[in-house]
Design a protein around this motif. Structure first.
Motif, PDB file in Angstrom:
ATOM      1  N   GLY A  77      34.065  34.840  47.470  1.00  0.00           N
ATOM      2  CA  GLY A  77      35.053  35.843  47.842  1.00  0.00           C
ATOM      3  C   GLY A  77      35.330  36.860  46.739  1.00  0.00           C
ATOM      4  N   VAL A  78      34.378  37.005  45.848  1.00  0.00           N
ATOM      5  CA  VAL A  78      34.535  37.966  44.753  1.00  0.00           C
ATOM      6  C   VAL A  78      33.330  38.897  44.795  1.00  0.00           C
ATOM      7  N   LYS A  79      33.592  40.168  44.613  1.00  0.00           N
ATOM      8  CA  LYS A  79      32.484  41.112  44.644  1.00  0.00           C
ATOM      9  C   LYS A  79      31.689  41.035  43.340  1.00  0.00           C
ATOM     10  N   ALA A  80      30.380  41.047  43.438  1.00  0.00           N
ATOM     11  CA  ALA A  80      29.552  40.925  42.236  1.00  0.00           C
ATOM     12  C   ALA A  80      29.432  42.262  41.513  1.00  0.00           C
ATOM     13  N   VAL A  98      34.006  32.371  27.882  1.00  0.00           N
ATOM     14  CA  VAL A  98      33.640  33.795  27.901  1.00  0.00           C
ATOM     15  C   VAL A  98      33.862  34.355  29.288  1.00  0.00           C
ATOM     16  N   ASP A  99      33.845  35.671  29.345  1.00  0.00           N
ATOM     17  CA  ASP A  99      34.183  36.362  30.563  1.00  0.00           C
ATOM     18  C   ASP A  99      32.976  36.468  31.489  1.00  0.00           C
ATOM     19  N   ILE A 100      32.652  35.360  32.136  1.00  0.00           N
ATOM     20  CA  ILE A 100      31.466  35.355  32.990  1.00  0.00           C
ATOM     21  C   ILE A 100      31.727  36.150  34.265  1.00  0.00           C
ATOM     22  N   ALA A 101      30.812  37.095  34.546  1.00  0.00           N
ATOM     23  CA  ALA A 101      31.018  37.931  35.723  1.00  0.00           C
ATOM     24  C   ALA A 101      30.121  37.508  36.875  1.00  0.00           C
ATOM     25  N   LYS A 115      34.617  30.614  41.928  1.00  0.00           N
ATOM     26  CA  LYS A 115      34.935  32.029  42.162  1.00  0.00           C
ATOM     27  C   LYS A 115      34.027  32.964  41.359  1.00  0.00           C
ATOM     28  N   SER A 116      32.844  32.491  41.025  1.00  0.00           N
ATOM     29  CA  SER A 116      31.878  33.358  40.361  1.00  0.00           C
ATOM     30  C   SER A 116      30.781  33.680  41.362  1.00  0.00           C
TER      31      SER A 116
END
Ligand code: GDP
Ligand code: MG
Length: 539
Positions: free
Chosen positions: A90-93, A240-243, A267-268
């Protein structure tokens, strides 16, 4: 691959609905039981599976629903939706921006597939026309730079690294600076992984990240650890800020369901999946198309992308020839090459007798400039669940190789033809007038004369189709077919298509009426029917 098995089982469970005369509680429960068993077998978390079952049950009120057909669809649709949810965080890549420096840093444990995946990603973007490069900031593992260098050299991707500098932060910073000044668009930084989640690894990761200020941090996850992916991904995410996430080794014995659903739970967004050691074994991951493909419904978006990449409608020379109803053996050869370029997708479509249809897509329709999207959609709609062997074997490598071999064989036969034969307006006639040509080509290609004959028969069908289509006014104007072709012309086109098709395919489509309805969809274009197709309306 275990996921292919999962797809097969769920599809078969869903089909059981179509076989049941009435849909009642019992039938629904039995189907859900089968679906859940398949998911558990694929290692999906038991809590998620239970949730799925409850969600479907609460979405379906059997009393309220009227007709049987409607019930089946609603249930199938609901299962599809829940399956998508399983892998959808549910998160835009994150996506890169063209014309700008996009720095992508890779993190993950040693052996998870970072270096391999860096190269795959670089290769992926390079092929799409992005200015791409690789940086090796792994000074921990001996031979790390050589490994990256080798991959990069093979794929002709510029790279940066050092045999003497021991500080990964220095190398990463230098490399990024150099490539930024040279206006590279995709700058990929590979880092070391160490053996386990230890503090020194996280410390190094942070320092590299601070030095290069990445636009996207990709976490590489090995699918073979299954559901444990969730805890590991969370641990990295905390530091770390994994996107985004790339899940690797989905080709092996890994029960992919565990990794995919576990990662989604963090949520990744998963952006790609790795399906082999080769640089090509790499696929963009999008939740809906992934589930469609898993269930043998075809990855519609993926196919559209691939067909678009071929830029078939730019081929003015060919379109002009087709307009005049001409289609030579060489044209057919070139279309086969296009199918090969489409990779596994095209190859699968060519398997067995689906072949006719596929080339029909590529030659008779795409090339005619009829608006690529609606065509690919329609044909896939037709493939969905209807053609035995297409859906269920979608992910199996063996099938892919077999179809590839088949296509190659046809091309080998054409390789043994001379220019006169390839460029003749009626190549098949040339052969029937002088049968010794068949002997010669068969000998040259190392096949039986019967094989050459078969190829010529196939060719004749296409050539006839093209000729007939050439006679339909307005068909070649390009763009939106519905504006150019009137109903009577459409009817003609339907008849031509029916003649072209393998009778078994036509039968599966529900005969002439089925074909007409498909062609209507076809006329209406892609946007409208895409959703419908996703919703199992052909099952
Ligand atoms: P790193 O230590 O994270 O950089 O991992 P490597 O890129 O060196 O990969 C470790 C091993 O996994 C190598 O043998 C790769 O060939 C293999 N590997 C990486 N990705 C995949 C994949 O998607 N499928 C399979 N089967 N092997 C993979
Ligand atoms: Mg490595």
């Amino acid at each position: 691959m275990v996921l292919a098995d999962l797809g097969r089982k769920i599809t078969s469970a869903l089909r059981s609905l179509s076989n049941a005369t009435i849909i009642n509680e019992e039938v629904l429960n039995a189907m859900l039981k089968e679906v859940c068993a398949a998911l558990l077998e694929a290692d999906v978390n038991i809590k998620l599976v239970k949730q799925l079952r409850e969600n479907v049950k609460s979405a379906i009120d059997l009393e309220e629903m009227a007709s049987g057909l409607n019930k089946r669809r609603m249930i199938q649709h609901s299962v599809f939706k829940e399956l998508v949810k399983l892998v959808d965080p549910g998160v835009k890549a994150w996506t890169p921006t063209k014309g700008k420096n996009n720095v992508i840093m890779f993190v993950g444990l040693q052996g998870s597939g970072k270096t391999t995946t860096c190269s795959k990603l670089a290769y992926y973007y390079q092929r799409k026309g992005w200015k791409t490069c690789l940086i090796c900031a792994d000074t921990f593992r001996a031979g790390a730079f050589d490994q990256l260098k080798q991959n990069a050299t093979k794929a002709r991707i510029p790279f940066y690294g050092s045999y003497t500098e021991m500080d990964p932060v220095v190398i990463a910073a230098e490399g990024v600076e150099k490539f930024k000044s040279e206006n590279f668009e995709i700058i990929i930084v590979d880092t070391s992984g160490r053996h386990k989640q230890e503090d020194s690894l996280f410390e190094e990761m942070l320092q590299v990240s601070n030095a290069v200020q990445p636009d996207n941090i990709v976490y590489v996850m090995d699918a073979s650890i299954g559901q444990a992916c969730e805890a590991q991904a969370k641990a990295f995410k905390d530091k770390v800020d994994i996107a985004s996430v790339i899940v690797t080794k989905l080709d092996g014995h890994a029960k992919g369901g565990g990794a995919l659903s576990a990662v989604a739970a963090t949520k990744s967004p998963i952006i790609f999946i790795g399906t082999g050691e080769h640089i090509d074994d790499f696929e963009p991951f999008k939740t809906q198309p992934f589930i469609s493909k898993l269930l043998g419904m075809g990855d519609i978006e993926g196919l559209i992308d691939k067909v678009n990449e071929l830029k078939l409608d730019d081929n003015e020379e060919l379109i002009d020839k087709l307009k005049h109803g001409q289609f030579t053996l060489r044209d057919m050869y070139e279309q086969f090459q296009n199918i090969m370029k489409m990779g596994p997708f095209g190859q699968i479509m060519v398997s067995g007798w689906i072949h006719t249809l596929c080339v029909c897509v590529c030659v008779c329709v795409c090339v005619l400039g009829l608006g690529l999207q609606c065509i690919t959609d329609c044909f896939l709609g037709l493939f969905q669940g209807m053609i035995p062997g297409f859906g269920t074997d979608f992910m199996s490598k063996g099938n892919e190789q077999e179809s590839m071999a088949r296509l190659k064989k046809l091309m080998t036969i054409m390789d043994s033809m001379n220019d006169q034969e390839l460029d003749n307006k009626d190549g098949a006639k040339l052969f029937s007038k002088a049968p010794n040509r068949i002997q010669r080509v068969a000998r040259g290609a190392g096949v039986a004369p019967r094989d050459v004959q078969e190829l010529l028969t196939q060719y004749t069908k296409f050539a006839q189709m093209v000729k007939k289509m050439g006679g339909i006014k307005g068909l070649f104007k390009g763009g939106d077919m519905s504006k150019n072709v009137n109903p009577s012309q459409m009817a003609k086109l339907n008849q031509q298509m029916a003649k072209m098709m393998d009778p078994r395919v036509l039968h599966h489509m529900g005969g002439m009426a089925g074909l007409q309805s498909m062609m209507r969809q076809f006329q209406q274009g892609a946007a409208g029917n895409m959703k419908g197709m996703m919703g199992f309306n052909n099952m």
